[in-house]
Design an enzyme around this catalytic site. Structure first.
Site, PDB file in Angstrom:
ATOM      1  N   HIS A   1      -3.990   5.869   4.283  1.00 24.62           N
ATOM      2  CA  HIS A   1      -4.727   4.689   3.831  1.00 24.62           C
ATOM      3  C   HIS A   1      -4.076   3.414   4.364  1.00 24.62           C
ATOM      4  O   HIS A   1      -4.759   2.514   4.866  1.00 24.62           O
ATOM      5  CB  HIS A   1      -4.776   4.667   2.307  1.00 24.62           C
ATOM      6  CG  HIS A   1      -5.656   3.592   1.742  1.00 24.62           C
ATOM      7  ND1 HIS A   1      -5.195   2.328   1.443  1.00 24.62           N
ATOM      8  CD2 HIS A   1      -6.980   3.594   1.407  1.00 24.62           C
ATOM      9  CE1 HIS A   1      -6.199   1.594   0.959  1.00 24.62           C
ATOM     10  NE2 HIS A   1      -7.286   2.336   0.914  1.00 24.62           N
TER      11      HIS A   1
ATOM     12  N   SER B   1     -11.369  -1.627   0.692  1.00 22.87           N
ATOM     13  CA  SER B   1     -10.044  -1.605   1.319  1.00 22.87           C
ATOM     14  C   SER B   1     -10.142  -2.119   2.747  1.00 22.87           C
ATOM     15  O   SER B   1      -9.381  -2.997   3.164  1.00 22.87           O
ATOM     16  CB  SER B   1      -9.477  -0.183   1.317  1.00 22.87           C
ATOM     17  OG  SER B   1      -9.247   0.288   0.021  1.00 22.87           O
TER      18      SER B   1
ATOM     19  N   ASP C   1       0.852  -1.181   0.000  1.00 24.75           N
ATOM     20  CA  ASP C   1       0.000   0.000   0.000  1.00 24.75           C
ATOM     21  C   ASP C   1       0.895   1.241   0.000  1.00 24.75           C
ATOM     22  O   ASP C   1       2.046   1.163  -0.416  1.00 24.75           O
ATOM     23  CB  ASP C   1      -0.944  -0.033   1.204  1.00 24.75           C
ATOM     24  CG  ASP C   1      -2.191   0.808   1.005  1.00 24.75           C
ATOM     25  OD1 ASP C   1      -2.328   1.455  -0.041  1.00 24.75           O
ATOM     26  OD2 ASP C   1      -3.042   0.833   1.916  1.00 24.75           O
TER      27      ASP C   1
END
Length: 563
Positions: free
Chosen positions: A175, A474, A77
């Site tokens: 994130h 996600s 990520d």
């Protein structure tokens, strides 16, 4: 019937910030008496609902089976905050790598002694001993196999860098930090310096409720498997295929137990969503001739025409070679290590890349999102190839097939829906709570620990900005990555620290422990298809929307541990 969905059924109990762990069977929580039933739309009922009492956990099952060995999860990520109190001891700092700022990898080390002089950057090899021989040729042509082997040989003798500079994850890793918390987050504690994780007994009081932290900003937070370790493999959104090839080579080289990819990859060809057959048929009509012409131009561009290709490759180049190799590499690695991928958030009946590579003969696990109301999350992709679903938040839908509106939104009053006659699906107000970057660069944009000296940091955020609401596929894929870690950890408890299941084995166990006839606790409605992109779509087989269903972590671990 879709019309029945308009009538509210029994509503979920009061919000609990770890409700998703209950839905996945990771913890047992008593939510008290069953919620009231609202007989008519518009009626309301209010009653006091006590905080849920926490009972047994799947972590106890594994601990009772033998020694506790952590599984190692690689998260591909945008990076993870190394300083977050709920993640600091769960990260394998010596294995995390940044592939965005240096081709052969970079790592940031803190300056522990300011009185000592350090070079700002020094060389270090991260891929030493890399050998892709056990992977075979991955179904590549001889030329492509030689290309990959030459690339792997180059990385095996390469040198990256160790930097003593400001960590980029402190700015751009919101994130990844959110996903990491859902996978391995643990209650933040002050240790004696050994970096040991907090035990379940320490985290919960005698009353079964989470024990409060001495830091008023911190929550007794748990990921799906807070006893495993996480390796952050930082990649960017640039269409540089080498960083993604390097990411999977590095995860394979590290011998991790699980790989989580909670995002899509910018493959210029394979990440493009193809038009559905019914849309192609519509293009043949006279009224859609202009759209058909556009599709023809796009198809011509794919065949190498200069039009619509501002980044056209030079003559003699093969720009698709790297992406073609990456696809084969992902599939090949997945047969040895499970790769958990997000299905995508565009509400399409197709999955994004690389989740759309999932099939019965590989270890790629494509994960969609569901709500506590039992419906597919309004944004979640679905369709062929979907493996399982996991809890997340919801998204509003307003199209000719369904109406799903957040009635608590301040904008809801601007829309008069009284004359609309279409299936209405209940919007879920439950979302995931997870770890976040404190400060302006986090999702919550809450004040960081330094807020007292920054006068304009007026938003304290959840827990001082250390946490945020989150969701999407996600968040769903991160939770399933945690369940895969539990499966691997149970296998290690039974067979030793060095034992690992293959990607195909983990996927089979996960699917076998998933159910289509279940509810998303603490909700009461079973998994229910919705009509999203086509007339009568909700009459299709339920697996089209939910794959094998909602995983039960307890069943999965029990399948590994045996009687």
């Amino acid at each position: 019937m879709p019309g029945d969905i308009q009538v509210p059924q029994s509503v979920p109990a009061s919000y609990y910030y770890l409700w998703h762990l209950t839905a996945l069977g990771v913890i047992d929580a008593d939510y008290g008496p069953a919620p009231l039933v609202l007989p008519d739309p518009g009626e309301s009922a209010v009653r006091e609902v006590p905080d849920p009492a926490i009972g047994a956990t799947v972590w106890d099952m594994i601990a009772a089976a033998g020694p506790v060995y952590p599984a190692r999860v690689a998260l591909i990520d945008v990076g993870v905050s190394r300083d977050h109190p709920n993640l600091a001891s769960r990260l394998e700092h010596d294995a995390c790598i940044d592939l965005t700022t240096h081709r052969y990898g970079a790592r940031v080390e803190p300056i522990l002694d300011t009185a000592t002089s350090f070079d700002r950057e020094e060389r270090q090899a991260f891929f030493t001993g890399l050998d892709i021989g056990p992977l075979g040729n991955l179904g590549l042509t001889n030329d492509d196999h030689d290309y990959l082997k030459d690339l792997a040989d180059e990385y095996a003798v390469s040198e990256g860098v160790v930097r003593r500079l400001y960590a980029p994850e402190s700015l751009f890793a919101s994130h990844g930090t959110c996903c990491a918390g859902l996978i391995v987050g643990e209650p933040a504690v002050v240790t004696e310096g050994d970096g040991a994780a907090l035990t379940v007994e320490d985290a919960f009081g005698d009353d079964g409720l989470p024990a409060p932290s001495t830091n008023r900003n911190l929550l007794p937070y748990f990921g799906v498997d807070p006893f495993s370790k996480l390796i952050s493999i930082r990649t960017s959104f640039e269409d540089d295929v080498r960083q993604f090839i390097a990411a999977f080579l590095y995860a394979y080289h590290q011998g991790v137990d699980v790989i989580v990819v909670p995002r899509g990859f910018p493959d210029p060809k394979r990440s493009r969503v193809e038009p559905k057959n019914e849309l192609k048929a519509d293009l043949e009509s006279w009224k859609n001739q202009d759209v058909a012409n556009l599709f023809a131009r796009l198809a011509a561009a794919e065949q190498g025409a200069a039009e619509l290709e501002p980044k056209q490759a030079q003559k003699g180049a093969n720009p698709d070679r790297g992406w073609r190799i990456l696809k084969r590499l992902i599939v090949g690695v997945s047969k040895r290590i499970p790769i958990v991928c997000a299905a995508g958030n565009s509400g399409e009946s197709q999955l994004i890349y690389p989740a759309n590579l999932a099939s019965d003969n590989n270890g790629i696990i494509a994960v969609g999102a569901v709500t506590v109301e039992g419906f597919r999350s309004g944004y979640s992709n679905y369709g062929e190839g979907l493996t399982v679903v996991s809890p997340a938040d919801d998204g509003e839908v307003f199209n000719r097939h369904q109406l799903r509106v957040d009635t608590l939104s301040p904008f809801a009053a601007q829309h008069d829906n009284s004359e609309i006659r279409m299936p209405a699906y209940r919007y879920s107000h439950f979302s995931l709570l997870t770890t976040d970057l404190a400060g302006a660069f986090g999702y919550d944009q809450g004040a960081g620990p330094w807020s007292s000296i920054i006068p304009f940091a007026a938003n304290p955020g959840v827990g001082g900005g250390f946490y945020t609401t989150f969701g999407g596929t996600s968040g769903a894929s991160a939770q399933v990555g945690g369940i895969c870690a539990l499966i691997q950890r149970a296998h290690k408890s039974k067979n030793g620290a060095g034992a690992s299941l293959t990607g195909l084995q983990v996927k089979e166990i996960l699917q076998g422990a998933s159910r289509l006839d279940t509810t998303v606790a603490p909700g009461t409605r079973p998994l229910t298809p919705d009509c999203m992109n086509a007339d009568g779509e909700d009459s299709l087989d339920i697996s089209y929307f939910f794959g094998s269903g909602l995983p039960d972590a307890r069943l999965a671990v029990a399948a590994v541990l045996g009687p």
